[in-house]
Design an enzyme around this catalytic site. Structure first.
Site, short mmCIF file in Angstrom:
data_model
loop_
_atom_site.label_atom_id
_atom_site.label_comp_id
_atom_site.label_asym_id
_atom_site.label_seq_id
_atom_site.Cartn_x
_atom_site.Cartn_y
_atom_site.Cartn_z
CG ASP A 30 -1.92 1.04 1.31
OD1 ASP A 30 -2.26 1.60 0.26
OD2 ASP A 30 -2.38 1.35 2.44
CG ASP A 69 -7.98 4.84 1.29
OD1 ASP A 69 -7.94 3.59 1.32
OD2 ASP A 69 -7.09 5.56 1.75
CD GLU A 102 -0.50 5.71 -3.59
OE1 GLU A 102 0.04 5.91 -2.48
OE2 GLU A 102 -1.26 4.77 -3.81
C1 GLC Z 1 -4.54 3.22 3.27
C2 GLC Z 1 -5.15 2.08 2.46
C3 GLC Z 1 -6.19 1.37 3.29
C4 GLC Z 1 -5.53 0.87 4.57
C5 GLC Z 1 -4.89 2.02 5.33
C6 GLC Z 1 -4.08 1.53 6.52
O1 GLC Z 1 -5.51 4.18 3.52
O2 GLC Z 1 -5.67 2.51 1.25
O3 GLC Z 1 -6.75 0.30 2.58
O4 GLC Z 1 -6.48 0.24 5.37
O5 GLC Z 1 -4.03 2.74 4.48
O6 GLC Z 1 -3.08 0.68 6.12
#
Ligand code: GLC
Length: 824
Positions: A399, A482, A402
């Site tokens: 995650d 998100d 970017e």
């Molecule tokens: C980011 C991700 C989300 C995750 C969060 C904590 O917002 O997109 O899916 O739960 O980080 O890791």
């Protein structure tokens, strides 16, 4: 783009080619070159249908290197037939206009794509402009918002952490500078601009006759992919950028996530409840709080005292555990934090322009960032997964890649952060973040994927990413980040997954229920119904929001949600065969209706998020899902059956027997059949799904997880119609044995005969012995009794007049052979 550039761009008329004034065309054995002002345009035919166009600004070609297209693919070429103004391949004709403008036609002279003028420069920035015919529509571009069709819109590629993005927000997480034009006179075609900078695309937003695109810097290097079908284009685009590898089968099961399950006890309780409520589930996800102070590659020993033991116990109950591993490494000096210490020792982190290590805040606080553009850094990163692999973690969730940076308005690194490129066939050099930003996330997943494959060479690797670039499907599946718990986002999710699939990312997901907010009971139920048909089906929600597990709204909603999860598990043989087909061909799993039914582009119903799963299932949610009003579903020509009742659907009203209308009513609420339309009155417990006439649909007995061996026969439902077929595919579901013959593939076809039908089992390939010993056949649209024989053997068959079916059971059909059905 500056206003002057735009004016100049839009003023150029569609390319005209007076015979007397010809561009200076220099032939090549594999294409041709022509001068466009100060620039040289080189077109090379990689194949008869894939052209690579490179433009040298001052006569010199840009660096021949790519993160998306490997060297061997770029080096391909075919011999062409030269012409005075260009050349021809066996599929297309390429012509340069007087100004060097490029025009690509099919061999019948239909225009596929035509420049409206020469390339324009503004310093290092460049702009290309193509004619935009009326009636052409545009798809692809990855996860971008704004509905299904890109026409009339403008987009920027810049991977962005877009928490709570709105339906028109751009840019968001991924940059896939690839689109497909559909509906033009030359058929569908694709265009992939292989430039990692902050590129932009304008699909007639400023001028409805011009499709313009460009970038601030970097190579002008693009591929034109001829169709003529959309499927041809997607297959060829994935020939270029790579196929998504066959996923482990468990990744097609239902997946339960939450930010975060805070302790081993909480995870065990969720797992127990899933089994107790009999919601089939394969995967449990651990989000950042399972780590020690949000530090990647650590475990919070208080909350998860024995992660290995927990994972083992979960596996015993048929669950896999996927854990999050973000790329930011905590800057934890002198604390024995191995990723920081080892990465510092061997200089794996990106630098500031002044040569110091770039440090910025993310989840763990001050963090440093691996330089994934170095092959050795990717190896270092991949090796960090050794502990997780030893503990039995099933896959990695990458995650924030970017990359997301906190406490800065740009939400990411400064443009002048320095990356070192030592990779592939790039020249060894430094590059600014402005060049690398859009591929950073993809190279993160590449490092993870390759690491997992190295650490467990006989296992398929599973990686989920948020950010990526063209070709990222080789390393990871993806989700849409998100999203919000709103009806708009439910619809948007399908549009995003469709466009991701057309952009190579066949494994798309969106947080079921919405990440931020908190869905109403009806919204969550609808999301389960739709999510059950997503390629990757994961329920996930943010900290501080209401819980979104399937049971949260009481038994009635749970029952509906469970029914749809169960249906997905029954469809597992179909879904898995689609995954395998995708790995070979690039055909998306979830598709727009026009992928297999081009005429659907012209149908009058609102098809803005109607979709197909493979070519055989059509899912038709309400165009305004929050409204209880009736809506029409247009079914492509050829005939369809109602999935839930097995009855013919959408036949002209005057031809339909009362029984048929009756069953359509049961399936879809109150439905009236109007020619090739079905009018649906929505009900919260139903979702209209149709099966193409001419389908043999494989299904299996219900299981609670794909780890469970189904108990009973494989079921093949036969829906008679044109080009009637189904594909069987099976393997062990997780290892690489399928690459060594450890698979089963078999086609089954059917054809109508004068007094019945012949079902032909094709020859089986591969050596895998499947779980089924018998095959239960259910033939739909059958009136009366029937006599069935397999070879010379008679098979007992049961007719069901009310259901309009004939059913019988065969032993597993290992060999090719016909089964004949005769009406009695
Ligand atoms: C980011 C991700 C989300 C995750 C969060 C904590 O917002 O997109 O899916 O739960 O980080 O890791």
């Amino acid at each position: 783009m500056r206003a002057t550039t735009l004016l100049a761009m839009t003023a150029v008329a569609t390319i005209a080619m007076p015979a007397a004034v010809r561009a200076q065309v220099t032939p090549r054995p594999d294409g041709a070159e022509a001068r466009q002002g100060q620039a040289i345009v080189r077109v090379v035919a990689l194949t008869d249908s894939i052209l690579r166009v490179r433009i040298g600004r001052d006569g010199a070609m840009p660096e021949d290197a790519s993160w998306a297209v490997d060297r061997a693919t770029r080096a391909r070429s075919v011999a062409v037939t030269p012409a005075a103004d260009g050349f021809a391949t066996k599929a297309v004709r390429v012509r340069f206009g007087a100004d060097g403008g490029l025009r690509v036609e099919d061999l019948a002279g239909h225009v596929i794509s035509a420049d409206t003028g020469p390339v324009r420069f503004d310093g290092k920035a460049f702009t290309l402009a193509k004619a935009m015919p009326q009636g052409e529509h545009y798809f692809g571009m990855g996860d971008k918002t704004g509905g299904l069709d890109r026409r009339g819109k403008t987009f920027v590629d810049w991977n962005t952490d877009a928490f709570g993005f709105t339906g028109g927000e751009d840019p968001i997480y991924k940059s896939i500078p690839f689109f497909i034009g559909v509906g033009g006179e030359g058929g569908s075609y694709g265009l992939f601009l292989d430039n990692t900078w902050r590129t932009w695309f304008d699909f007639g937003h400023r001028d409805d006759r011009t499709l313009a695109f460009g970038g601030p810097d970097g190579p002008i290097d693009y591929y034109l992919i001829a169709g003529p079908t959309t499927a041809d284009v997607v297959r060829r685009y994935t020939d270029l950028t790579g196929k998504a590898p066959l996923t482990p089968r468990w990744a097609l099961g239902y997946q339960q996530s939450r930010y975060s399950y805070m302790s081993a006890d909480e995870l065990r309780a969720v797992a127990a409840r899933l089994r107790q409520e009999r919601v089939p589930t394969d995967v449990l996800w651990l989000d950042i709080d399972f780590q020690d102070r949000n530090r990647p590659f650590t475990v919070d020993k208080n909350a998860f005292p024995n992660l290995k033991g927990l994972i083992g116990d979960m596996k015993g109950q048929g669950f896999r555990v996927v854990t999050i591993t973000d790329l930011h490494v905590a800057k934890a000096e002198g604390q024995g934090y191995a990723p920081y210490d080892s990465g510092t020792r061997t200089d794996e982190f990106v630098h500031r322009a002044d040569g110091s290590t770039y440090v910025a805040p993310v989840w763990p606080g001050p963090s440093v960032f691996p330089d994934f553009t170095q092959a050795k850094t990717r190896v270092w990163w991949g090796d960090l997964f050794a502990d997780q692999v030893r503990m039995g973690v099933a896959g990695a969730w990458n995650d924030m890649n970017e990359p997301a940076i906190f406490e800065t308005p740009t939400k990411t690194m400064p443009d002048d952060v320095v990356h070192r490129i030592v990779s592939d066939d790039f020249g060894r050099r430094t590059a600014t973040h402005a060049e690398i930003h859009n591929v950073y996330g993809m190279e993160n997943t590449r490092a993870t994927y390759d690491g997992l494959r190295r650490l467990a060479p006989d296992e398929r690797a599973f990686v989920m990413t948020r950010a990526s670039y063209a070709g990222g499907q080789r390393y990871s599946v993806t989700w849409t980040g998100d999203n919000l718990a709103t009806w708009d986002h439910l619809k948007l999710s399908v549009q995003q997954i469709i466009n991701l699939g057309l952009s190579g990312f066949s494994y798309g997901a969106a947080d079921v229920g919405g990440f931020a907010g908190g869905p109403s009971a009806d919204l969550l139920t609808r999301w389960f119904q739709i999510g059950a048909f997503y390629p990757v089906f994961r329920d996930h929600s943010a900290k501080g929001t209401p819980r979104a597990e399937p049971w949260v709204d009481g038994p009635e909603h749970l029952a509906i949600r469970r029914r749809f999860v169960e249906e997905r598990y029954r469809l597992m043989p179909y879904l898995y065969a689609l995954a395998e087909q995708n790995a070979r061909t690039g055909d998306p799993i979830l598709r727009p209706v026009f992928y297999d039914y081009p005429a659907a582009m012209r149908m009058s119903c609102d098809q803005s998020w109607t979709f197909t799963l493979g070519r055989s299932l059509l899912v038709a949610p309400s165009p305004s899902p929050e409204q209880p009003r009736d809506y029409d579903v247009c079914l492509p020509a050829g005939g369809w059956y109602d999935y839930w009742t097995g009855q013919r659907a959408g036949v002209p009203q005057q031809q339909a027997g009362p029984g048929q209308i009756q069953s359509a009513t049961q399936a879809t609420g109150v439905a009236t059949v109007l020619g090739d339309r079905v009018t649906v009155t929505p009900r919260i417990d139903t979702l209209p799904v149709f099966v193409r006439a001419g389908t043999i649909l494989p299904r299996q007995p219900l299981v609670q997880s794909t780890a469970e061996v189904p108990n009973g026969p494989l079921q093949l439902d036969v829906y008679p119609g044109e080009d009637c077929r189904g594909d069987l595919y099976a393997d062990d579901g997780h290892s690489m044995a399928f690459t060594r013959g450890g698979f089963l593939r078999q086609a089954v076809t059917c054809r109508m005969t004068d007094n019945g039908m012949t079902i032909a089992f094709g020859a089986r390939t591969g050596r895998f012995a499947p779980w089924w010993k018998q095959i239960r056949m259910v033939v739909h649209g059958w009136q009366g009794a029937g006599v069935v024989s397999a070879g010379r053997r008679a098979v007992a068959a049961q007719g069901d007049a009310a259901a309009g079916t004939l059913s019988f059971t065969l032993p597993d059909q290992r060999k090719a052979g016909d089964v004949t059905l005769a009406r009695q």
